[in-house]
Design a protein around this motif. Structure first.
Motif, mmCIF file in Angstrom:
data_model
loop_
_atom_site.group_PDB
_atom_site.id
_atom_site.type_symbol
_atom_site.label_atom_id
_atom_site.label_comp_id
_atom_site.label_asym_id
_atom_site.label_seq_id
_atom_site.Cartn_x
_atom_site.Cartn_y
_atom_site.Cartn_z
ATOM 1 N N UNK A 58 7.370 -9.510 -7.813
ATOM 2 C CA UNK A 58 7.416 -10.026 -6.457
ATOM 3 C C UNK A 58 8.515 -9.278 -5.721
ATOM 4 N N UNK A 59 8.325 -9.121 -4.414
ATOM 5 C CA UNK A 59 9.378 -8.460 -3.643
ATOM 6 C C UNK A 59 10.107 -9.536 -2.879
ATOM 7 N N UNK A 60 11.411 -9.380 -2.826
ATOM 8 C CA UNK A 60 12.174 -10.456 -2.221
ATOM 9 C C UNK A 60 13.164 -9.972 -1.186
ATOM 10 N N UNK A 61 13.206 -8.672 -0.966
ATOM 11 C CA UNK A 61 14.029 -8.211 0.145
ATOM 12 C C UNK A 61 13.450 -6.930 0.686
ATOM 13 N N UNK A 62 13.990 -6.539 1.822
ATOM 14 C CA UNK A 62 13.351 -5.474 2.596
ATOM 15 C C UNK A 62 13.237 -4.151 1.860
ATOM 16 N N UNK A 63 14.287 -3.782 1.144
ATOM 17 C CA UNK A 63 14.264 -2.494 0.445
ATOM 18 C C UNK A 63 13.151 -2.455 -0.578
ATOM 19 N N UNK A 64 12.846 -3.614 -1.131
ATOM 20 C CA UNK A 64 11.802 -3.676 -2.154
ATOM 21 C C UNK A 64 10.427 -3.472 -1.541
ATOM 22 N N UNK A 65 10.184 -4.111 -0.423
ATOM 23 C CA UNK A 65 8.912 -3.901 0.258
ATOM 24 C C UNK A 65 8.798 -2.459 0.744
ATOM 25 N N UNK A 66 9.935 -1.983 1.226
ATOM 26 C CA UNK A 66 9.947 -0.626 1.781
ATOM 27 C C UNK A 66 9.609 0.420 0.716
ATOM 28 N N UNK A 67 10.209 0.303 -0.469
ATOM 29 C CA UNK A 67 9.954 1.334 -1.480
ATOM 30 C C UNK A 67 8.508 1.264 -1.952
ATOM 31 N N UNK A 68 7.938 0.059 -1.978
ATOM 32 C CA UNK A 68 6.526 -0.056 -2.340
ATOM 33 C C UNK A 68 5.669 0.697 -1.332
ATOM 34 N N UNK A 69 5.996 0.507 -0.071
ATOM 35 C CA UNK A 69 5.252 1.201 0.977
ATOM 36 C C UNK A 69 5.391 2.710 0.824
#
Length: 931
Positions: A675-686
RNA sequence: GGAUCCAUAGCUCAGUUGGCUAGAGCGUACGAUUCACAUUCGUAAGGUCGCAGGUUCGAGCCCUGCUGGAUCCACCA
């Protein structure tokens, strides 16, 4: 910890290759021989899931050069990529007997030992060279392994293997029966040193300074002056030609002239070949020793008088000249002409001279009986299929170039006078036999010097095939195509080779593939250019700028070499290559190694924490997310490495997904094991998703350099510099594992060794990465990803401003102040970590210090007024430059044509940009006023 | 003579149907440094996209010409 602090390729590469090979993971999973399970007489194999590529066979007894290095890097990247993509990949290795090359080396050895080839018969020589090559063989194959070539070694094809010879004989027989083979006395380019003829394509033309001599050919009442660069051949002259339109000589046509130094009269003929503009306009015709003259001779039915023997000495000449070399004879002839007062002058010129591409000897056009292939039908069929776009070319323009070549193709001389090659299976009737039998018969028993058929004796032709005749069968023989084995691996998916052998090889493979199988031999062609030195110069021994790929592999590792040579390279172009790009590749490998080391240490740490919290029965709220992943990882850590070897045949993937989604259906394209829980995590997935997409598109279009580039940037500039830095705070182990696996697999086609070394060192991965499954896209929240982008610009501005301020160590000196800004407020720790400022405080009261205006967040650097004042100039300059940009945008909008004709979204974009610039300027100005 | 390709930052190269405020790596300059990596981290400077015209609202990209370079084919008595 298993990870050393830096990656040492030498410690891993050979072990890794050995493990791959022992586990036989490079063999194709779909069988390569016919399968008929249901007995319907049809092949049951799946041809949708196969990917086949053959290796242009390197010289069996040589060493690999830089071009081979590029070849392997390209072909193996494709192979590994499609293997990860789930294809049954078949990369078929080869070794070339390299007929002429090897022969030259061997003959040199013989000479050193005081022998000559003429002491042995062909069978004996063949056996001797075979042993010679066998001794040397293996070296080249070890080098292919060192480069990481993931080829199917059991299927290695040697160009003199029995099945190759069989196939070549079958084709030759078919051509013979089809009337496409003929024996002709034609001029061939003959090397007096190597005693063999060459195909046109093997001849190297060089511009050289030469002399043009004028010689008088006399007749009753006058003389006609001819110009020649080869006076020694005059004894072979059969005529003197003048242009039919040339008024000067009109009256002489049909008369005879006296051939100098010979007691002979020759006719003056009219032929278009004579150029009135050139020299005296009269030209001597020597049909046996000049290509043009040969054709003139054919038109006028002239005698072909051979005056130069195959060893380069004079024959059929007055005794005085007999046995001289051509050079000696030339001297003597010129001397005698002067003495006879028939010499009329000389001048220097530059003309192109044919040379042996191997020894540099000037080639002699020589009249010889040779076997020829009538190429008309072969070429026209090939052109037809090419024009239907059945083969896609990279670069695309080569298709036109090839068609153009095929349209002008001359008949193909396939005879060579060297023993090291495939014997031509033709036998000649001995002269005293019955006359109604054919002169020549086809027979496969080339090991016999003499055969008897229907009571008639025949002796074999001692010549061997032109190498290209057999190698034009390469896709057919490598895939074991036969008339009964229609094969899912034929045609090949791609033929990758050097642009320089487009004509010699690619063209002939296409013609032969169509002739033998009725199908084009490959669906796509990728041609690579020459690898030039760092300054764009051709590599050559004489220049001393040759780079040995094995030296670079030893120094920086195989992956570094592969990454280095693929960088900045595009199809068909001759491009420079420097050690520096290999060093960059080495650095990337080390970076990836250290990335993995950090991820592993976080995973280790987190699993220990989990154990503690589990015992204590509680958990820190912030850690709950990552801890949830840990048991799975922990469980699998106990598995021995490499237990899942061979798994590629039973399950599509050699690895397990982090939360057991390996059981999920294939169409599951979004990974959800974290699960992603902060912005950097969503960003790197993108970012990783974008990267995967770009790699896929690049590979489809054979843009290797772009694939490497995007991986390099994603791994280094995004994953390491932003994501991992932020993970030093957040530590989302599930995501760390998932993303690391993803980038490792994505880089594997290009850097197979380091990615495998890491894979084997990580605690939670299984099997080989080489047989892993190409990653699914990662799920992420796009809004959160975009917010991180905004945070990046905030951090960048802080860093940039701190650098621009006077003084050093500013990051340690000044704190940040923030106003009413949720992005900043929610990410205080992250911003502090990334900018390294000592503190970030809420702004109490009036704004002070330096406003950071670019990123449009309410953020101030808490610097004294004095420092702000010193920064004033920079600020003023900034306002001016933004003002200029704004002017340009306004000018665009002021153009009514633009507003009317440009697409709507662009106009809107421009409007938005104007608003943005205006607001930026006002922020900058307010800052300036603050000062 | 025929064909093909190339010319973008000091160097090596990206720039895919025209939308660009022209990118990257190396190199250069300045700064950092116990905490994965000095094979490291951060920041910056650097380009009238070979020249001249044309098409277009808009050209590094399309068209024409020129200049310089490369490769292949053919020919050179």
């Amino acid at each position: 910890m298993k990870f050393a602090s830096s990656y040492e390729p030498g410690e891993y590469e050979s072990d890794i290759y050995g493990a791959w090979e022992v586990s036989d993971i490079f063999a194709p999973s779909t069988p390569t021989v016919p399968v008929d399970n249901n007995g319907d007489g049809k092949d049951d194999r799946d041809n949708k899931n196969t990917y086949s590529i053959v290796m242009p066979p390197p010289n069996a007894n040589g060493n690999l050069h830089i071009g081979h290095g590029l070849t392997i890097a390209l072909e193996d990247s494709l192979t590994r990529y499609y293997r990860l993509k789930g294809k049954s990949t078949w990369y078929i290795p080869g070794a070339d007997h390299a007929g002429f090359e090897t022969w030259v080396v061997y003959e040199r050895n013989l000479e050193k030992q005081g022998h000559t080839r003429f002491e042995y018969d062909r069978n004996e020589l063949y056996a001797r060279v075979w042993d010679f090559v066998a001794e040397q063989r293996g070296n080249m194959e070890l080098q292919l392994r060192a480069l990481g070539a993931s080829c199917s070694w059991n299927d290695l094809t040697f160009t003199l293997d029995e099945n190759v010879i069989d196939r070549v004989y079958t084709t030759f027989e078919k051509m013979w029966n089809d009337g496409m083979i003929y024996r002709g006395e034609k001029l061939v380019n003959f090397c007096p040193k190597h005693q063999t003829a060459f195909a046109d394509i093997e001849v190297e033309h060089k511009d050289e300074k030469g002399t043009l001599w004028d010689i008088a050919y006399t007749y009753d009442g006058g003389e006609i002056i001819v110009s020649t660069t080869r006076p020694e051949t005059l004894f072979g002259d059969a005529a003197v030609a003048v242009n039919p339109e040339d008024k000067r000589y009109k009256d002489l046509i049909g008369k005879t002239v006296h051939l100098p130094l010979a007691n002979k009269e020759i006719p003056i003929i009219a032929d278009e070949h004579a150029d009135p503009e050139y020299g005296t306009g009269a030209v001597k015709i020597t049909p046996a020793h000049d290509f043009d003259d040969f054709e003139v001779g054919e038109r006028h039915n002239l005698e072909r008088i051979k005056v130069i023997a195959e060893n380069g000495t004079m024959i059929n000449v007055p005794e005085k000249y007999y046995g001289l070399t051509t050079a000696e004879c030339r001297k003597q002839v010129l001397k005698d002409l002067k003495a006879a007062d028939l010499f009329r002058g000389e001048k220097q010129l530059v003309h192109s001279v044919a040379h042996c591409y191997k020894c540099g000897t000037v080639l002699e056009p020589m009249l010889k009986e040779q076997w020829f292939v009538d190429v008309e039908k072969l070429a026209s069929v090939a052109i037809k299929h090419l024009e239907k776009n059945e083969i896609k070319f990279h670069p695309a323009n080569k298709q036109k170039v090839l068609i153009n070549y095929l349209k002008n193709l001359k008949d193909w001389n396939i005879s060579r006078q060297i023993p090291w090659g495939i014997a031509i299976p033709m036998f000649r009737r001995v002269t005293d036999a019955a006359t109604d039998e054919p002169d020549w018969i086809f027979d496969r028993r080339t090991h016999l010097k003499e055969i008897e058929v229907a009571g008639v004796k025949y002796v074999r032709d001692e010549d061997t095939f032109d190498t290209w005749f057999s190698s034009s069968h390469w896709p057919i023989v490598c895939t074991n195509w036969t008339e009964d084995n229609f094969n899912p691996y034929y045609p090949l998916n791609v033929m990758e080779t050097g642009a320089d052998i487009l004509f010699a090889w690619v063209a002939r493979m296409i013609m032969m593939g169509l002739y033998v199988t009725g199908e084009v031999p490959f669906k796509e062609v990728y041609l690579h250019g020459l690898v030039l030195d760092a300054h764009g110069q051709k590599m050559s021994k004489s220049k001393g700028n040759v780079i040995n790929p094995m030296d670079l592999v030893a120094k920086y590792g195989s992956d570094a070499f592969r990454l280095g040579i693929l960088r900045g390279r595009s199809a068909g172009m001759n491009q420079a290559f420097s050690e520096q790009s290999v060093i960059s590749g080495r650095n990337l490998c080390n970076k990836l190694w250290n990335i993995s080391r950090l991820v592993q240490s976080i995973v280790d740490e987190s699993s220990m924490e989990f154990e503690n919290t589990f015992i204590e029965g509680g958990s820190e709220p912030g850690k709950a997310r990552s801890s949830a992943e840990t048991p799975v990882a922990d469980h699998r850590r106990s598995r021995a490495k490499n237990e899942l070897v061979r798994s590629s045949e039973t399950t599509p993937s050699g690895r397990l997904l982090s939360t057991g989604v390996s059981d999920a259906p294939q169409e599951e394209s979004i990974s959800n094991s974290y699960s992603t829980d902060n912005m950097g995590e969503d960003w790197i997935c993108r970012e990783i998703n974008d990267c995967l997409k770009q790699v896929e598109v690049s590979m489809k279009n054979y843009r290797f350099a772009e694939a490497v580039e995007v991986l390099y940037q994603t791994i280094w500039d995004k994953y390491a510099d932003w994501f991992l830095e932020s993970q030093k705070i957040f530590k989302n182990t599930g995501l760390l594992k998932q993303t690391l696996e993803t980038i490792l697999i994505a880089l594997h086609p290009f850097a197979p060794f380091v990615t495998e070394a890491i894979w084997q060192n990580l605690s939670w991965t299984d099997g080989f990465i080489a047989t892993a499954k190409w990653p699914n896209k990662l799920k992420f929240d796009p809004i959160s990803a975009a917010e991180f982008e905004s945070l990046i610009s905030v951090v960048s501005e802080v860093r940039g401003t701190l650098q621009a301020l006077p003084g050093t160590n500013n990051a340690k000196k000044y704190s940040l102040l923030y106003g009413n800004d949720s992005l900043v407020e929610d990410n205080l720790l992250l911003i502090r970590t990334l900018t390294k400022v000592p503190a970030i405080n809420s702004l109490d009261g009036q704004p002070r210090g330096l406003r950071l205006a670019l990123a449009n967040h309410e953020l101030y650097l808490d610097v004294p007024e004095k420092v702000v004042t010193e920064y004033k100039d920079a600020l003023t300059e900034k306002i001016l430059s933004v003002g200029r940009e704004l002017d340009a945008l306004n000018a665009r909008m002021a153009n009514p044509n633009y507003v009317e004709k440009a697409p709507e979204h662009l106009v809107k974009e421009t409007k938005d940009q104007i608003k943005e610039k205006e607001s930026l300027i006002s922020r900058l100005k307010s800052q300036l006023e603050l000062i």
